[in-house]
Design a protein around this motif. Structure first.
Motif, PDB file in Angstrom:
ATOM      1  N   MET A   1      -9.924  -8.874 -29.993  1.00 29.60           N
ATOM      2  CA  MET A   1      -8.881  -9.834 -30.293  1.00 29.60           C
ATOM      3  C   MET A   1      -7.987  -9.241 -31.373  1.00 29.60           C
ATOM      4  O   MET A   1      -8.462  -8.692 -32.351  1.00 29.60           O
ATOM      5  CB  MET A   1      -9.518 -11.140 -30.751  1.00 29.60           C
ATOM      6  CG  MET A   1      -8.567 -12.230 -31.132  1.00 29.60           C
ATOM      7  SD  MET A   1      -7.941 -13.322 -29.857  1.00 29.60           S
ATOM      8  CE  MET A   1      -9.393 -13.947 -29.092  1.00 29.60           C
ATOM      9  N   GLU A   2      -6.702  -9.347 -31.185  1.00 26.66           N
ATOM     10  CA  GLU A   2      -5.717  -8.920 -32.186  1.00 26.66           C
ATOM     11  C   GLU A   2      -5.135 -10.159 -32.854  1.00 26.66           C
ATOM     12  O   GLU A   2      -5.037 -11.218 -32.228  1.00 26.66           O
ATOM     13  CB  GLU A   2      -4.566  -8.163 -31.527  1.00 26.66           C
ATOM     14  CG  GLU A   2      -4.915  -6.836 -30.930  1.00 26.66           C
ATOM     15  CD  GLU A   2      -3.665  -6.215 -30.310  1.00 26.66           C
ATOM     16  OE1 GLU A   2      -2.735  -5.876 -31.060  1.00 26.66           O
ATOM     17  OE2 GLU A   2      -3.638  -6.120 -29.073  1.00 26.66           O
ATOM     18  N   TYR A   3      -4.734  -9.999 -34.103  1.00 24.83           N
ATOM     19  CA  TYR A   3      -4.092 -11.087 -34.831  1.00 24.83           C
ATOM     20  C   TYR A   3      -2.774 -10.603 -35.411  1.00 24.83           C
ATOM     21  O   TYR A   3      -2.614  -9.425 -35.738  1.00 24.83           O
ATOM     22  CB  TYR A   3      -4.990 -11.600 -35.965  1.00 24.83           C
ATOM     23  CG  TYR A   3      -6.220 -12.284 -35.450  1.00 24.83           C
ATOM     24  CD1 TYR A   3      -6.190 -13.624 -35.102  1.00 24.83           C
ATOM     25  CD2 TYR A   3      -7.400 -11.576 -35.290  1.00 24.83           C
ATOM     26  CE1 TYR A   3      -7.328 -14.245 -34.605  1.00 24.83           C
ATOM     27  CE2 TYR A   3      -8.537 -12.193 -34.795  1.00 24.83           C
ATOM     28  CZ  TYR A   3      -8.486 -13.534 -34.455  1.00 24.83           C
ATOM     29  OH  TYR A   3      -9.614 -14.141 -33.957  1.00 24.83           O
TER      30      TYR A   3
ATOM     31  N   SER B   1      -2.616 -14.952 -32.129  1.00 24.60           N
ATOM     32  CA  SER B   1      -3.655 -14.056 -31.627  1.00 24.60           C
ATOM     33  C   SER B   1      -3.283 -13.579 -30.236  1.00 24.60           C
ATOM     34  O   SER B   1      -2.456 -14.193 -29.554  1.00 24.60           O
ATOM     35  CB  SER B   1      -5.018 -14.753 -31.600  1.00 24.60           C
ATOM     36  OG  SER B   1      -5.037 -15.746 -30.600  1.00 24.60           O
ATOM     37  N   LYS B   2      -3.926 -12.475 -29.841  1.00 24.90           N
ATOM     38  CA  LYS B   2      -3.696 -11.893 -28.521  1.00 24.90           C
ATOM     39  C   LYS B   2      -4.977 -11.183 -28.111  1.00 24.90           C
ATOM     40  O   LYS B   2      -5.601 -10.501 -28.914  1.00 24.90           O
ATOM     41  CB  LYS B   2      -2.553 -10.893 -28.606  1.00 24.90           C
ATOM     42  CG  LYS B   2      -2.174 -10.224 -27.311  1.00 24.90           C
ATOM     43  CD  LYS B   2      -1.239  -9.053 -27.567  1.00 24.90           C
ATOM     44  CE  LYS B   2       0.180  -9.369 -27.261  1.00 24.90           C
ATOM     45  NZ  LYS B   2       1.065  -8.192 -27.338  1.00 24.90           N
ATOM     46  N   THR B   3      -5.362 -11.341 -26.864  1.00 27.14           N
ATOM     47  CA  THR B   3      -6.529 -10.655 -26.361  1.00 27.14           C
ATOM     48  C   THR B   3      -6.134  -9.224 -26.007  1.00 27.14           C
ATOM     49  O   THR B   3      -5.137  -9.009 -25.325  1.00 27.14           O
ATOM     50  CB  THR B   3      -7.091 -11.352 -25.105  1.00 27.14           C
ATOM     51  OG1 THR B   3      -7.357 -12.718 -25.456  1.00 27.14           O
ATOM     52  CG2 THR B   3      -8.353 -10.693 -24.634  1.00 27.14           C
ATOM     53  N   SER B   4      -6.881  -8.267 -26.509  1.00 26.96           N
ATOM     54  CA  SER B   4      -6.557  -6.853 -26.307  1.00 26.96           C
ATOM     55  C   SER B   4      -6.730  -6.440 -24.873  1.00 26.96           C
ATOM     56  O   SER B   4      -7.556  -6.855 -24.156  1.00 26.96           O
ATOM     57  CB  SER B   4      -7.443  -5.962 -27.169  1.00 26.96           C
ATOM     58  OG  SER B   4      -7.293  -6.328 -28.517  1.00 26.96           O
TER      59      SER B   4
END
Length: 78
Positions: free
Chosen positions: A1-3, A75-78
């Motif tokens: 997960m990216e933030y 957030s974004k799922t990698s």
């Protein structure tokens, strides 16, 4: 997960309803980042202490103070 965390400083004019302007600005930021795949999580308040400055030979110094900044969290799922 990216933030991703970005600062949010609303700009309001005196001739409109301030709360509506703030809401519209936040909505635009959320839409903009959603188009890039980021999901809005929340608006976070961060309290910071700004250190005092002593100035030159004690002249022109400024006292320290506490301030709050608003941060938009995504957030974004990698």
């Amino acid at each position: 997960m990216e933030y991703k965390v970005i600062p949010f400083v609303a700009s309001v004019s005196q001739n409109k309803i301030a709360s509506k302007q703030v809401a519209e600005q936040l909505e635009e930021i959320i839409k903009y980042h959603a188009n890039s795949g980021w999901q809005y999580i929340r608006l976070e308040s961060v309290t910071t202490f700004v250190r005092p400055e002593s100035g030159c030979f004690g002249l022109g110094g400024t006292p320290g103070y506490t301030t709050s900044r608003q941060m938009v969290v995504f957030s974004k799922t990698s």
